[in-house]
Motif scaffolding. Structure first.
Motif, PDB file in Angstrom:
ATOM      1  N   LYS A 163       0.858  -1.198   0.000  1.00 43.32           N
ATOM      2  CA  LYS A 163       0.000   0.000   0.000  1.00 43.32           C
ATOM      3  C   LYS A 163       0.886   1.236   0.000  1.00 43.32           C
ATOM      4  CE  LYS A 163      -3.782  -2.423   0.826  1.00 43.32           C
ATOM      5  NZ  LYS A 163      -4.634  -2.781  -0.284  1.00 43.32           N
ATOM      6  N   GLY A 164       0.663   2.115  -0.964  1.00 40.83           N
ATOM      7  CA  GLY A 164       1.401   3.370  -1.007  1.00 40.83           C
ATOM      8  C   GLY A 164       0.437   4.533  -0.940  1.00 40.83           C
ATOM      9  N   LEU A 165       0.858   5.612  -0.316  1.00 42.16           N
ATOM     10  CA  LEU A 165       0.040   6.821  -0.249  1.00 42.16           C
ATOM     11  C   LEU A 165       0.551   7.799  -1.287  1.00 42.16           C
ATOM     12  CD1 LEU A 165      -2.106   8.697   0.941  1.00 42.16           C
ATOM     13  CD2 LEU A 165      -0.427   9.361   2.695  1.00 42.16           C
ATOM     14  N   TYR A 166      -0.280   8.058  -2.302  1.00 41.44           N
ATOM     15  CA  TYR A 166       0.043   9.077  -3.294  1.00 41.44           C
ATOM     16  C   TYR A 166      -0.291  10.442  -2.703  1.00 41.44           C
ATOM     17  CZ  TYR A 166      -0.348  12.324  -7.104  1.00 41.44           C
ATOM     18  OH  TYR A 166      -0.204  13.439  -7.884  1.00 41.44           O
ATOM     19  N   MET A 167       0.650  11.375  -2.843  1.00 39.44           N
ATOM     20  CA  MET A 167       0.425  12.755  -2.396  1.00 39.44           C
ATOM     21  C   MET A 167       0.783  13.697  -3.519  1.00 39.44           C
ATOM     22  SD  MET A 167       1.623  12.792   1.550  1.00 39.44           S
ATOM     23  CE  MET A 167       0.966  14.424   1.679  1.00 39.44           C
ATOM     24  N   GLY A 168      -0.172  14.543  -3.891  1.00 37.81           N
ATOM     25  CA  GLY A 168       0.062  15.562  -4.898  1.00 37.81           C
ATOM     26  C   GLY A 168       0.522  16.861  -4.264  1.00 37.81           C
ATOM     27  N   PRO A 169       0.585  17.910  -5.064  1.00 40.13           N
ATOM     28  CA  PRO A 169       1.038  19.208  -4.562  1.00 40.13           C
ATOM     29  C   PRO A 169       0.023  19.866  -3.635  1.00 40.13           C
ATOM     30  CG  PRO A 169       0.425  19.349  -6.886  1.00 40.13           C
ATOM     31  CD  PRO A 169       0.303  17.908  -6.488  1.00 40.13           C
ATOM     32  N   MET A 170       0.508  20.846  -2.896  1.00 41.28           N
ATOM     33  CA  MET A 170      -0.293  21.687  -2.009  1.00 41.28           C
ATOM     34  C   MET A 170      -1.025  20.877  -0.942  1.00 41.28           C
ATOM     35  SD  MET A 170       0.584  24.665  -2.804  1.00 41.28           S
ATOM     36  CE  MET A 170      -0.532  25.621  -1.787  1.00 41.28           C
ATOM     37  N   VAL A 171      -0.287  19.954  -0.329  1.00 35.51           N
ATOM     38  CA  VAL A 171      -0.799  19.188   0.803  1.00 35.51           C
ATOM     39  C   VAL A 171       0.254  19.237   1.907  1.00 35.51           C
ATOM     40  CG1 VAL A 171      -1.511  16.919   1.645  1.00 35.51           C
ATOM     41  CG2 VAL A 171      -2.165  17.649  -0.665  1.00 35.51           C
ATOM     42  N   TRP A 172      -0.170  19.684   3.089  1.00 40.17           N
ATOM     43  CA  TRP A 172       0.693  19.669   4.280  1.00 40.17           C
ATOM     44  C   TRP A 172       0.671  18.257   4.833  1.00 40.17           C
ATOM     45  CZ3 TRP A 172       3.605  23.635   6.198  1.00 40.17           C
ATOM     46  CH2 TRP A 172       4.158  23.463   7.475  1.00 40.17           C
ATOM     47  N   ARG A 173       1.806  17.772   5.343  1.00 40.67           N
ATOM     48  CA  ARG A 173       1.857  16.420   5.882  1.00 40.67           C
ATOM     49  C   ARG A 173       2.652  16.362   7.173  1.00 40.67           C
ATOM     50  NH1 ARG A 173       4.535  15.493   1.140  1.00 40.67           N
ATOM     51  NH2 ARG A 173       2.961  16.975   0.553  1.00 40.67           N
ATOM     52  N   ASP A 174       2.157  15.507   8.065  1.00 44.01           N
ATOM     53  CA  ASP A 174       2.845  15.161   9.298  1.00 44.01           C
ATOM     54  C   ASP A 174       2.857  13.642   9.391  1.00 44.01           C
ATOM     55  OD1 ASP A 174       3.336  17.757  10.778  1.00 44.01           O
ATOM     56  OD2 ASP A 174       1.172  17.910  10.442  1.00 44.01           O
ATOM     57  N   MET A 175       4.022  13.056   9.605  1.00 43.63           N
ATOM     58  CA  MET A 175       4.141  11.615   9.802  1.00 43.63           C
ATOM     59  C   MET A 175       4.323  11.380  11.293  1.00 43.63           C
ATOM     60  SD  MET A 175       4.984  12.330   6.536  1.00 43.63           S
ATOM     61  CE  MET A 175       6.677  12.810   6.485  1.00 43.63           C
ATOM     62  N   VAL A 176       3.446  10.541  11.865  1.00 47.43           N
ATOM     63  CA  VAL A 176       3.411  10.343  13.311  1.00 47.43           C
ATOM     64  C   VAL A 176       3.190   8.871  13.648  1.00 47.43           C
ATOM     65  CG1 VAL A 176       2.535  12.691  13.739  1.00 47.43           C
ATOM     66  CG2 VAL A 176       0.916  10.798  13.432  1.00 47.43           C
ATOM     67  N   ASP A 177       3.300   8.561  14.919  1.00 42.32           N
ATOM     68  CA  ASP A 177       2.955   7.252  15.462  1.00 42.32           C
ATOM     69  C   ASP A 177       3.719   6.123  14.780  1.00 42.32           C
ATOM     70  OD1 ASP A 177       1.710   5.608  17.281  1.00 42.32           O
ATOM     71  OD2 ASP A 177      -0.094   5.337  16.049  1.00 42.32           O
ATOM     72  N   PHE A 178       5.038   6.284  14.690  1.00 41.34           N
ATOM     73  CA  PHE A 178       5.901   5.271  14.090  1.00 41.34           C
ATOM     74  C   PHE A 178       6.054   4.084  15.035  1.00 41.34           C
ATOM     75  CE2 PHE A 178       7.124   9.083  11.842  1.00 41.34           C
ATOM     76  CZ  PHE A 178       7.424   8.651  10.568  1.00 41.34           C
ATOM     77  N   ALA A 179       5.787   2.891  14.546  1.00 45.03           N
ATOM     78  CA  ALA A 179       6.030   1.676  15.331  1.00 45.03           C
ATOM     79  C   ALA A 179       7.540   1.427  15.375  1.00 45.03           C
ATOM     80  CB  ALA A 179       5.319   0.484  14.692  1.00 45.03           C
ATOM     81  N   PRO A 180       8.022   0.770  16.440  1.00 43.06           N
ATOM     82  CA  PRO A 180       9.456   0.453  16.506  1.00 43.06           C
ATOM     83  C   PRO A 180       9.885  -0.365  15.286  1.00 43.06           C
ATOM     84  CG  PRO A 180       8.386   0.018  18.609  1.00 43.06           C
ATOM     85  CD  PRO A 180       7.290   0.318  17.617  1.00 43.06           C
ATOM     86  N   GLY A 181      11.043  -0.016  14.733  1.00 40.00           N
ATOM     87  CA  GLY A 181      11.587  -0.746  13.597  1.00 40.00           C
ATOM     88  C   GLY A 181      11.022  -0.367  12.249  1.00 40.00           C
ATOM     89  N   THR A 182      10.185   0.658  12.203  1.00 37.50           N
ATOM     90  CA  THR A 182       9.563   1.064  10.942  1.00 37.50           C
ATOM     91  C   THR A 182      10.603   1.612   9.965  1.00 37.50           C
ATOM     92  OG1 THR A 182       7.397   1.507  11.888  1.00 37.50           O
ATOM     93  CG2 THR A 182       7.962   2.739   9.909  1.00 37.50           C
ATOM     94  N   VAL A 183      10.411   1.252   8.695  1.00 34.57           N
ATOM     95  CA  VAL A 183      11.187   1.822   7.598  1.00 34.57           C
ATOM     96  C   VAL A 183      10.178   2.372   6.595  1.00 34.57           C
ATOM     97  CG1 VAL A 183      12.838   1.400   5.737  1.00 34.57           C
ATOM     98  CG2 VAL A 183      13.065   0.165   7.914  1.00 34.57           C
ATOM     99  N   GLY A 184      10.264   3.661   6.313  1.00 35.86           N
ATOM    100  CA  GLY A 184       9.388   4.305   5.337  1.00 35.86           C
ATOM    101  C   GLY A 184      10.185   4.698   4.110  1.00 35.86           C
ATOM    102  N   LEU A 185       9.585   4.492   2.944  1.00 38.45           N
ATOM    103  CA  LEU A 185      10.218   4.809   1.661  1.00 38.45           C
ATOM    104  C   LEU A 185       9.413   5.892   0.963  1.00 38.45           C
ATOM    105  CD1 LEU A 185      12.199   4.147  -0.716  1.00 38.45           C
ATOM    106  CD2 LEU A 185      10.512   2.423  -1.431  1.00 38.45           C
TER     107      LEU A 185
END
Length: 144
Positions: free
Chosen positions: A95-117
């Protein structure tokens, strides 16, 4: 959480299902420009070893498109287009999250050992970023 809420007035954020191939040797997911992502991938980066309670992001992009994947673990992406906010949970590498322009983003609540690409449509350009939320809101709301 539901993915039916439209956030992103230029190109709405959405979950993209990536092809997953599984056999007794394991699983493999594929991401191809023009097939799975609607942009040419010009940059990739990944995050790991994120401390407990840390938040990432806290910015927006003027023109940039990207696909965010939790290749291992889980985290949430809170998106905001100046009018609507929504939280997407990324917890599977297909599952990937597509994000276009003009969107503010906050990445939160990372589980231990998470790797994000992050697969990104362009090279790094600091002038392309919104770092101030109030400036982002002013510009995002002027597009309406």
């Amino acid at each position: 959480m539901s993915t039916s809420v439209a956030v992103g007035r230029i190109k709405p954020c959405r979950i993209i299902d990536l092809p997953e191939f599984t056999d007794p040797r394991g699983s493999l997911c594929v991401v191809e420009t023009g097939i799975h992502v609607p942009f040419v991938i010009r940059r990739a980066y990944y995050m790991f070893d994120i401390p407990d309670g840390a938040a990432r992001g806290a910015h927006g992009h003027r023109r940039l498109e990207q696909l965010i994947i939790a290749v291992h673990g889980r985290f949430e992406v809170v998106v905001d287009d100046g009018f609507t906010k929504h939280t997407f949970v990324l917890d599977h590498p297909s599952k990937g999250l597509y994000m276009g322009p003009m969107v503010w983003r906050d990445m939160v609540d990372f589980a231990p050992g998470t790797v994000g690409l992050w697969l990104v449509a362009d090279h790094y350009d600091e002038s392309e970023y919104y770092r101030d939320y109030e400036e982002f809101l002013r510009d995002a709301r002027s597009l309406a």
